[in-house]
Write an enzyme that holds these catalytic residues in place. Structure first.
Site, mmCIF file in Angstrom:
data_model
loop_
_atom_site.group_PDB
_atom_site.id
_atom_site.type_symbol
_atom_site.label_atom_id
_atom_site.label_comp_id
_atom_site.label_asym_id
_atom_site.label_seq_id
_atom_site.Cartn_x
_atom_site.Cartn_y
_atom_site.Cartn_z
ATOM 1 N N PRO A 133 0.788 -1.234 0.000
ATOM 2 C CA PRO A 133 0.000 0.000 0.000
ATOM 3 C C PRO A 133 0.822 1.286 0.000
ATOM 4 O O PRO A 133 0.256 2.376 0.126
ATOM 5 C CB PRO A 133 -0.793 -0.123 1.312
ATOM 6 C CG PRO A 133 0.134 -0.868 2.215
ATOM 7 C CD PRO A 133 0.847 -1.868 1.328
ATOM 8 N N GLU A 134 2.131 1.192 -0.156
ATOM 9 C CA GLU A 134 2.988 2.371 -0.035
ATOM 10 C C GLU A 134 2.571 3.514 -0.960
ATOM 11 O O GLU A 134 2.637 4.689 -0.585
ATOM 12 C CB GLU A 134 4.451 1.992 -0.316
ATOM 13 C CG GLU A 134 5.106 1.162 0.764
ATOM 14 C CD GLU A 134 4.902 -0.336 0.582
ATOM 15 O OE1 GLU A 134 5.646 -1.109 1.193
ATOM 16 O OE2 GLU A 134 3.984 -0.729 -0.182
ATOM 17 N N VAL A 135 2.118 3.191 -2.186
ATOM 18 C CA VAL A 135 1.753 4.225 -3.146
ATOM 19 C C VAL A 135 0.603 5.085 -2.637
ATOM 20 O O VAL A 135 0.455 6.252 -3.026
ATOM 21 C CB VAL A 135 1.401 3.587 -4.514
ATOM 22 C CG1 VAL A 135 0.073 2.842 -4.450
ATOM 23 C CG2 VAL A 135 1.414 4.618 -5.629
ATOM 24 N N VAL A 137 0.270 6.438 0.185
ATOM 25 C CA VAL A 137 0.741 7.541 1.034
ATOM 26 C C VAL A 137 1.916 8.262 0.387
ATOM 27 O O VAL A 137 2.720 8.897 1.056
ATOM 28 C CB VAL A 137 1.114 7.043 2.453
ATOM 29 C CG1 VAL A 137 -0.109 6.532 3.180
ATOM 30 C CG2 VAL A 137 2.195 5.963 2.394
ATOM 31 N N LEU A 139 4.469 6.958 -1.221
ATOM 32 C CA LEU A 139 5.733 6.227 -1.180
ATOM 33 C C LEU A 139 5.744 5.149 -2.254
ATOM 34 O O LEU A 139 4.880 5.108 -3.121
ATOM 35 C CB LEU A 139 5.952 5.624 0.215
ATOM 36 C CG LEU A 139 6.125 6.623 1.360
ATOM 37 C CD1 LEU A 139 6.151 5.898 2.700
ATOM 38 C CD2 LEU A 139 7.401 7.439 1.174
#
Length: 259
Positions: A133-135, A137, A139
Site C-alpha cells: 500500500p505504499e503508493v 501515502v 511512497l
C-alpha cells in the site's frame, strides 16, 4: 531475552514470533535487531533444522515498517544504508543456511509482505490479505521490491505497486507470493507437518543445497552448472549422503547427522 519477539526451539524446529500485536507486529529497529539475533541463534543451533516465522495474533503477520519510528529518526544517510536495520534484515535470508517457513495467520502488507516473501516457503490462512500500500501515502515499496521481484512476474508486480490494493492469499499463491493456502483451522497442522517433513532431511544437504540456490542466482548458465556439479561431488562424499543412499538400498529410514 527478547522484548519484541518470541523464540522457541523444540523438535528440530525454531519458532520465531513477531510479538507486537498492538502495533500489528510492525517492524521497529529493535524488532529487526532481535530478529537478526534469533536467526543467528537458530543458525548456530545444530539441533535446529527448520525455522518457522510468524506473527502474534490473527490480525497481522506484519504491517511493515514502523512509520512512526521512521519519522522520528529520518532516513539513513546514503553512506549508512548498508548499516541500516532494513538492509541487514532483507539481506540476511540467503545466509541463514536453514529453510525458513512463513506462517501467515494475519495480513502481510508493505514490509511485512517483503518479510514473508523473503522466506523460502509461505503457508497462509485462506482469509489472509496481502498488499503493497505504499503508493497510497506517496511512497513506493522500495525496501521490498527486490524481494517481491524475485517471486512475481513484472505484470503482477506492477499491479501491486501501482494500485496499492490488497489481494487474497489465493491470488498471492497464483502469482508466486504464497506456497500454499489452507483453511484457517488447518494452518498450524499444515505448518507443523511441512516443518516436520523438512526437519527429517539431512541438515547438511539442506544447507549446501540452499546455499547453492542463492550462489548461482544471476550467473551465466555455464557458471551455474559448473558450480552445481562441484557442489554435487562434494555433497556426495559426505556421511549424510552415504547414509541416505544406504538407507534407500536397505529400505529403512536414514539417520542423518549433519556430517
Amino acid at each position: 531475552m527478547y522484548e519484541t519477539i518470541l523464540y522457541e526451539a523444540a523438535d528440530r524446529i525454531a519458532r520465531i514470533t513477531l510479538n507486537r500485536p498492538e502495533a500489528r507486529n510492525a517492524l521497529s529497529d529493535q524488532m529487526i535487531d532481535e530478529l537478526l539475533d534469533a536467526f543467528e541463534r537458530a543458525k548456530a543451533d545444530p539441533e535446529v533444522r527448520v525455522i518457522v516465522l510468524t506473527g502474534a495474533g490473527d490480525r497481522a503477520f506484519c504491517a511493515g515498517a514502523d512509520l512512526g519510528g521512521l519519522g522520528e529518526k529520518g532516513l539513513a544517510a546514503p553512506e549508512a544504508i548498508r548499516e541500516s536495520a532494513p538492509f541487514r534484515l532483507f539481506t540476511a535470508f540467503p545466509r541463514l543456511g536453514k529453510p525458513v517457513i512463513a506462517r501467515l495467520a494475519g495480513h502481510a502488507v508493505a514490509g511485512g509482505l517483503g518479510l514473508a516473501a523473503a522466506c523460502d516457503l509461505v503457508i497462509a490462512a485462506d482469509d489472509v490479505k496481502l498488499g503493497t500500500p505504499e503508493v497510497n501515502v506517496g511512497l513506493w515499496p522500495m525496501m521490498i521490491m527486490a524481494i517481491i521481484n524475485r517471486n512475481v512476474a513484472p505484470k503482477h508486480a506492477f499491479k501491486l505497486y501501482y494500485t496499492g490494493s490488497r489481494i487474497t492469499a489465493a491470488e498471492g499463491r497464483d502469482i508466486g507470493l504464497v506456497t500454499e493456502v489452507v483453511p484457517r483451522a488447518d494452518l498450524d497442522a499444515r505448518v507443523d507437518e511441512l516443518a516436520g517433513v523438512i526437519a527429517s532431511k539431512s541438515p547438511l544437504g539442506l544447507r549446501r543445497g540452499r546455499d547453492a540456490f542463492f550462489a548461482i542466482e544471476g550467473r551465466p548458465l555455464e557458471d551455474q552448472v559448473a558450480h552445481l556439479l562441484g557442489e554435487l561431488v562434494e555433497l556426495a562424499a559426505t556421511e549424510d549422503a552415504k547414509e541416505g543412499i544406504a538407507a534407500f538400498l536397505e529400505n529403512r529410514r536414514p539417520e542423518f547427522k549433519g556430517r
